[in-house]
Scaffold this active site. Structure first.
Site, PDB file in Angstrom:
ATOM      1  N   THR A   1      -5.733   0.231   1.705  1.00  0.00           N
ATOM      2  CA  THR A   1      -6.713  -0.567   1.301  1.00  0.00           C
ATOM      3  C   THR A   1      -8.300  -0.624   2.216  1.00  0.00           C
ATOM      4  OG1 THR A   1      -6.260  -2.670   1.371  1.00  0.00           O
ATOM      5  CG2 THR A   1      -5.483  -0.541  -0.600  1.00  0.00           C
TER       6      THR A   1
ATOM      7  N   ASP B   1     -12.438  -3.880  -2.534  1.00  0.00           N
ATOM      8  CA  ASP B   1     -13.986  -4.869  -2.253  1.00  0.00           C
ATOM      9  C   ASP B   1     -15.097  -4.177  -1.682  1.00  0.00           C
ATOM     10  OD1 ASP B   1     -11.818  -5.316   0.235  1.00  0.00           O
ATOM     11  OD2 ASP B   1     -14.250  -5.866   0.817  1.00  0.00           O
TER      12      ASP B   1
ATOM     13  N   GLU C   1       0.792  -1.326   0.030  1.00  0.00           N
ATOM     14  CA  GLU C   1       0.576  -0.351   0.102  1.00  0.00           C
ATOM     15  C   GLU C   1       1.133   1.562  -0.135  1.00  0.00           C
ATOM     16  OE1 GLU C   1      -3.564  -1.283   2.750  1.00  0.00           O
ATOM     17  OE2 GLU C   1      -1.970  -1.364   3.370  1.00  0.00           O
TER      18      GLU C   1
END
Lengths: 237, 237
Positions: B92, B201, B16
């Protein structure tokens, strides 16, 4: 067991720590963690340098900090400041009556400490999330009247089906809210650790945990004090 | 928004962080946390001193440390070392498609950050466990193309019914694994904080989170890098 002369007790709540502070005649170290909630007491017992660290109170609510975040910081600060050869994570916990546990029993940790509320279903991370942090073999101490069990940690007082399933799958016998965090930080610094946990509630009693916790906290913390004092006495020369 | 000249980015995983390390031309500070997994990079962007801290790798498994324990320590070390005026927790996350979120969207935190997997049904401790840590009001930044949502943290990648119920009850819109721990430590030190979370997601897609995470990590970390760079640029004078 090795001859440890610098031992740190890491304890979550003041109510769990106070009987030990009194019995071991520890004195607060006011230079510990300035500006932060964590607090420490120190003293000597025969040849042993003792320190005792608690999470302290949430500055917003005034309530004792519990759970794994506070335990993580408290343990880091404890190691930074006192450089212990051994950490003993002491506190109260739940146990399974069906395993023969009774209110007031004092358990020592066996094998490893685990997290029961961390689920990451990716190979490698699954095991890492549960932790399986090894604990010092303290089976020698059972002669002092302790039981032994696998200690399992989560950030909730209740035990919904999902957590219970995990606890049973990983063989958890003692359910509490800090040990795995303390053990993780201890392992990062390669400081050996074991846990001493006095039973306030039976997870399978049908009584809500917080009710049993309130009812039995006094008995459990008294037994915890007696148990830890016996251990310190056993370790001292 | 105030003129911040010392900003620390707290990020869980190397994957990340790397696009940001590259884009902002940060250089590793090898004096950070000797002997521990956490790592830091620093640099300057116009008038801003930047630092970026990651959790690092588990010394036993070699896998990135994720979750709230590692984030707690990383944030503590970040504040100790860099004394930032502002912490930006970037990473994330999952989001709800039913709320209009799309893979790759970049969200800013709104109102407060909460824990969704801490249940302590005792008055006072119930609220303390969830946290409700306030975040800096960054609604000014939505003009740069961000969405906003309440960020909710837990130590599991899945979302069993029990957690989903909690997330919905506390209005959680962005589900991830570190923000509330970072926010707790930041609040202890009274350092303002907000979060920037790129969506890997959709929790309500029916696809297992870890599959979507793998598929979309590259897109999300690229968008995260672009988003954070835009924010730094906006804050610089």
């Amino acid at each position: 067991m090795k001859n440890y002369t610098n031992i740190c007790l890491v304890i979550a709540m003041r109510a769990e720590a106070q009987p030990l502070i009194d019995a071991l005649q520890l004195v607060e170290d006011s230079s510990f963690c300035p500006g932060l909630p964590m607090r420490a007491w120190t003293g000597e017992y025969r040849n042993i340098q003792l320190s005792l660290v608690i999470n302290g109170k949430d500055p917003e609510t005034g309530l004792d900090l519990i759970g794994t975040q506070a335990a993580t910081l408290a343990t880091q600060f404890a190691i930074d400041k006192f450089d212990p050869q051994l950490i003993v994570n002491a506190g109260t916990a739940g146990a399974f009556g069906e395993n023969g546990a009774k209110i007031g029993d004092v358990f020592l940790s066996r094998d490893h400490v685990v997290f029961h509320d961390r689920r990451v279903p990716i190979a490698g991370w699954d095991k890492q999330s549960i932790g399986y942090f090894p604990v010092l073999d303290v089976s020698d101490l059972t002669s002092l009247g302790f039981k032994m069990g696998v200690v399992t940690t989560g950030n909730s007082l209740d035990m919904p089906e999902h957590d219970e399933e995990n606890i049973r799958k990983i063989g958890g016998e003692i359910k509490e809210m800090e040990a795995a965090a303390v053990a993780w930080v201890a392992r990062l610094h390669q400081v050996p650790l074991f846990c001493v946990k006095a039973v306030t509630d039976l997870m399978d009693s049908g009584i809500p945990t917080h009710e049993e916790f309130d009812q039995n906290l006094k008995l459990a913390t008294e037994n915890l004090q007696k148990g830890v004092t016996k251990i310190i006495d056993f370790l001292a020369t």
